[in-house]
Motif scaffolding. Structure first.
Motif, short mmCIF file in Angstrom:
data_model
loop_
_atom_site.label_atom_id
_atom_site.label_comp_id
_atom_site.label_asym_id
_atom_site.label_seq_id
_atom_site.Cartn_x
_atom_site.Cartn_y
_atom_site.Cartn_z
N GLN A 105 0.86 -1.18 0.00
CA GLN A 105 0.00 0.00 0.00
C GLN A 105 0.89 1.23 0.00
OE1 GLN A 105 -3.65 0.15 2.50
NE2 GLN A 105 -2.70 -1.57 3.57
N PHE A 106 0.51 2.22 -0.77
CA PHE A 106 1.23 3.49 -0.81
C PHE A 106 0.21 4.61 -0.68
CE2 PHE A 106 3.86 0.56 -3.24
CZ PHE A 106 5.12 0.79 -2.69
N TRP A 107 0.60 5.68 0.00
CA TRP A 107 -0.27 6.83 0.14
C TRP A 107 0.57 8.08 0.27
CZ3 TRP A 107 0.20 2.80 3.52
CH2 TRP A 107 0.84 3.07 4.73
N HIS A 108 -0.06 9.19 -0.01
CA HIS A 108 0.63 10.47 0.08
C HIS A 108 0.88 10.80 1.54
CE1 HIS A 108 1.54 14.73 -0.37
NE2 HIS A 108 1.76 14.47 -1.65
N ALA A 109 2.01 11.45 1.81
CA ALA A 109 2.41 11.78 3.19
C ALA A 109 1.36 12.61 3.91
CB ALA A 109 3.75 12.50 3.19
N HIS A 110 0.66 13.48 3.21
CA HIS A 110 -0.32 14.32 3.91
C HIS A 110 -1.53 13.52 4.40
CE1 HIS A 110 -2.58 14.59 0.06
NE2 HIS A 110 -3.62 14.89 0.82
N LEU A 111 -1.70 12.27 3.95
CA LEU A 111 -2.79 11.42 4.42
C LEU A 111 -2.36 10.45 5.52
CD1 LEU A 111 -4.38 10.53 0.97
CD2 LEU A 111 -5.32 12.06 2.72
N LEU A 120 -9.11 3.06 6.51
CA LEU A 120 -9.16 2.36 5.23
C LEU A 120 -7.93 1.48 5.04
CD1 LEU A 120 -10.51 1.81 2.51
CD2 LEU A 120 -9.33 3.83 1.62
N ARG A 121 -6.75 2.00 5.34
CA ARG A 121 -5.52 1.21 5.20
C ARG A 121 -5.56 -0.01 6.12
NH1 ARG A 121 -2.86 6.41 5.77
NH2 ARG A 121 -2.00 5.66 7.74
N SER A 122 -6.06 0.16 7.34
CA SER A 122 -6.12 -0.98 8.26
C SER A 122 -7.11 -2.03 7.77
CB SER A 122 -6.47 -0.53 9.68
OG SER A 122 -7.81 -0.11 9.77
N MET A 123 -8.22 -1.60 7.15
CA MET A 123 -9.19 -2.57 6.62
C MET A 123 -8.60 -3.34 5.44
SD MET A 123 -11.65 -2.41 8.68
CE MET A 123 -12.65 -3.60 7.85
N GLN A 126 -6.17 -5.78 6.91
CA GLN A 126 -6.87 -6.86 7.61
C GLN A 126 -7.50 -7.84 6.63
OE1 GLN A 126 -9.86 -5.40 10.32
NE2 GLN A 126 -10.78 -7.39 10.59
N CYS A 127 -8.11 -7.34 5.57
CA CYS A 127 -8.79 -8.20 4.60
C CYS A 127 -7.84 -8.92 3.64
CB CYS A 127 -9.78 -7.39 3.79
SG CYS A 127 -11.21 -6.80 4.73
N PHE A 128 -6.75 -8.25 3.29
CA PHE A 128 -5.90 -8.80 2.24
C PHE A 128 -4.46 -9.04 2.65
CE2 PHE A 128 -9.25 -6.25 0.24
CZ PHE A 128 -9.88 -7.25 -0.46
N GLY A 129 -4.08 -8.64 3.83
CA GLY A 129 -2.70 -8.81 4.27
C GLY A 129 -2.44 -10.20 4.80
N ASP A 130 -1.16 -10.50 4.98
CA ASP A 130 -0.77 -11.81 5.50
C ASP A 130 -0.25 -11.73 6.93
OD1 ASP A 130 1.71 -10.66 5.19
OD2 ASP A 130 2.42 -12.10 3.72
N GLY A 131 -0.37 -10.56 7.56
CA GLY A 131 0.06 -10.42 8.94
C GLY A 131 1.50 -9.99 9.11
#
Length: 133
Positions: A105-111, A120-123, A126-131
């Motif tokens: 996942q990548f996002w702009h620093a201001h976010l 949203l990133r945590s969801m 949680q849904c698609f990550g491997d831990g």
């Protein structure tokens, strides 16, 4: 994994022979970041190539396409786990070794500290990550 409808002729066996996998009619997903090139490279090292019958730009319609045809697709296992039951699909292990794919996942620093974006990133994780981080 190899994904196909439950009544597919190749679904009768608990595993796929490499020759049967190569000879089957395939759906290929061509989207940025997908690992389908790795499948073709692994087959080429064995002197084989897939019979691509349909190419789609994303995974969205894949469950419906596979559920109503004798096509098969090579997909990430986590994706397969989410579509097998709703579309009457089943999986078989790939009959060849394929290097795994990593999704970031990548996002702009201001976010970075934005509460909604953090949620949203945590969801997604949680849904698609491997831990692992």
């Amino acid at each position: 994994v190899c994904l196909m409808r439950e009544g597919h002729p190749l679904a009768a066996a608990p595993s796929l022979a490499l020759a049967d996998f190569a000879a089957a009619s395939h759906v290929r997903v061509i989207a940025a970041g997908t690992g389908h090139g790795r499948v073709d490279e692994a087959l080429e090292r064995q002197g084989l190539q897939r019979r691509i019958r349909l190419t789609v730009p994303h995974y969205v319609a894949l469950g419906d396409v596979l559920g109503h045809s004798d096509l098969i697709a090579t997909v990430p296992e986590r994706f397969a786990q989410r579509v097998t039951t709703p579309f009457g699909l089943t999986t078989r292990p790939l009959p060849l070794a394929v290097d795994g794919s990593v999704i970031h996942q990548f996002w702009h620093a201001h976010l970075h500290k934005d509460p909604g974006h953090q949620w949203l990133r945590s969801m997604v994780a949680q849904c698609f990550g491997d831990g692992t981080d």
